[in-house]
Enzyme design. Sequence first.
Site, PDB file in Angstrom:
ATOM      1  CG  HIS A 141      -1.775   1.040   1.605  1.00  0.00           C
ATOM      2  ND1 HIS A 141      -1.596   2.121   1.761  1.00  0.00           N
ATOM      3  CD2 HIS A 141      -3.389   0.784   1.335  1.00  0.00           C
ATOM      4  CE1 HIS A 141      -2.775   2.938   1.938  1.00  0.00           C
ATOM      5  NE2 HIS A 141      -3.658   1.876   1.513  1.00  0.00           N
ATOM      6  CG  ASP A 219       0.800  -2.646   6.488  1.00  0.00           C
ATOM      7  OD1 ASP A 219      -0.332  -2.623   7.001  1.00  0.00           O
ATOM      8  OD2 ASP A 219       0.700  -2.022   5.009  1.00  0.00           O
ATOM      9  CD  GLN A 222      -6.621  -4.580   4.256  1.00  0.00           C
ATOM     10  OE1 GLN A 222      -7.532  -5.398   4.667  1.00  0.00           O
ATOM     11  NE2 GLN A 222      -6.832  -3.415   3.924  1.00  0.00           N
ATOM     12  CE  LYS A 245      -7.062  -0.623   6.309  1.00  0.00           C
ATOM     13  NZ  LYS A 245      -7.750   0.487   5.365  1.00  0.00           N
ATOM     14  CB  CYS A 383      -3.732   3.103  -1.382  1.00  0.00           C
ATOM     15  SG  CYS A 383      -4.833   4.486  -1.040  1.00  0.00           S
TER      16      CYS A 383
END
Lengths: 426, 161
Positions: A141, A219, A222, A245, A383
């Site tokens: 991203h 990261d 998600q 999220k 993104c």
Amino acid sequence: MWLPLFAASMHDLAKHAPAAIDWAALRRDFPILNQEVHGKPLVYLDSAASSQKPRQVIDAIVHYYEHDHSNVHRGIHELSNRATAAYEGARERTARFLNANTPEEIVFTRGTTESINLVAATWGERHVGAGDHILITELEHHANLIPWQQLARRKGAELLYIPVQGDNGRLDLSRLDELLTPKVKLFAFTHISNTMGTVNPAAELCRRAREVGAVTLVDAAQSAGHCLVDVQEIGCDFLVFSGHKILGPTGIGVLYGKPERFAEMPPYQTGGEMIVSVDWHEAKFKPAPHGFEAGTPHVAGAVGLHAAMDYLDDVGRRNIWEHDRDLAAYTYTRLSELPGVRLFGPGTDRAGLVSFLLEDVHAHDLVTMADGHGIALRGGHHCNQPLHRKLGVKSSARASFYFYNTREEVDKLIESVEKIRAFFAR
Amino acid sequence: MDVDFEELYQSVILDHSRKPRNFGPLPDPTVTVAGDNPTCGDEIALSLKIDPQADKVAGVGFTGSGCSICMASASLMTLKVKGKTRAEAGALLNDFQGMITGKTPEAEIPKALGDLRLLSGVRKFPQRVKCATLGWHALKGALAQTEGAAKFSVDPKDADL
């Protein structure tokens, strides 16, 4: 000796019993989902962009503002004590959520983006120099790309990418030996790709990074709300994600860091809350986590995040993972049966999202028309512009799932995609 | 299919998006202005050949890619702008802007816009107005310029031409 045996048999029982989760009841915890858009029942398939919030999270925030709000860490009075307890309680809860060793390994930020920028501006600024390598992947991203791109430019360092194989969204890990060398100071990668749904082998990648002495940042934007994320099992130096999220509010995020990493970082923002003592011409700073949280923090956000983590663990992240993956696999299969559909990401072992394109239909046209059917999709480059460019497309449409989604909603999506295809083929 | 979408995606619009007119590079252009829409990646480069005596648009061509609204709007625009003086093209631009942003009431949309009036449905979809205006941003830039090439990016929040 009977106790462990009993525990083992209970475990087996749980493993073999069908999941006794009332998903429909859980869905009713989300007031926003019970509405119509454009005269059709809302089908919300954009949770990878932001999840919806259960009543329990909304209530926790309301309760905090109605009963406990004050500034934290500085007051002597009762409300300040309560607010401080709530805020630090959320930190302790986050440490448990990630299986971190101590709450001091958790810094609250505004979100994933700020967490990564914090690491780039502090650890990166101090430890990355001219000629050093920063390694990331083509799946990243923009939030896990631009901070490193800019750091590399400032420092004269080189930014390297692990390539994506193609539409299947898998990293070409055969290149890892060649790219992950002792020149790499920092290796940052996404746990789950927001565009492809690829699940990267985080623990294995971190193990390989340790062998060459590279510091790792994962990261988890998600993954954190969708599967078990255990920082000790992964073995990363830093791990980041956003509250919004994972059922929490916007404006609160998490930076997990190993204590030895935090100890070698200069301050990020400076000001109140992060100091030990201040004189006219010098100041002493607190260690992590408070040393990286200048100013009054987002206490209500932390309270909401706490409630979100409680909710997720009540449902069970293993159960959520299976549910989301089942919906994605079902969607992938149904879409692949339609003519003229280009699917992105791996055919197997994918997370709970599916990106796709319809032949001769621009993603924006598709998403506008799906919206007319009450279906919220994401359309655009998600993104990740360079990746779309590499795949030779400007944009794609994405359906992303959470445990409040159902197979019936996927059926509505398929019906909508078929209508749109017919419409543009007329 | 839903009424709004019939209006948004009329057959003339779909036809222009599939077979855009004046599509392709214009040989020997006076000005070329390329624009992109960073939020969706749509790109349009518009070239004009200006007849200096009459100050008229003698030739027009565009290249690029985009959604059906973007391509159809640019295609219809090129048909309309050919043969117009700079002043006339500027007036067309104002008329189109008034229609697409909804500032001009439905009943007062100028007949002079011709087939471009088929795009009036876009005003009901605020997030798609920028799709319809990308080619027009390029036209505005091209009219303001006397020669050479220029590049710009559309601010997605800015619906004004």
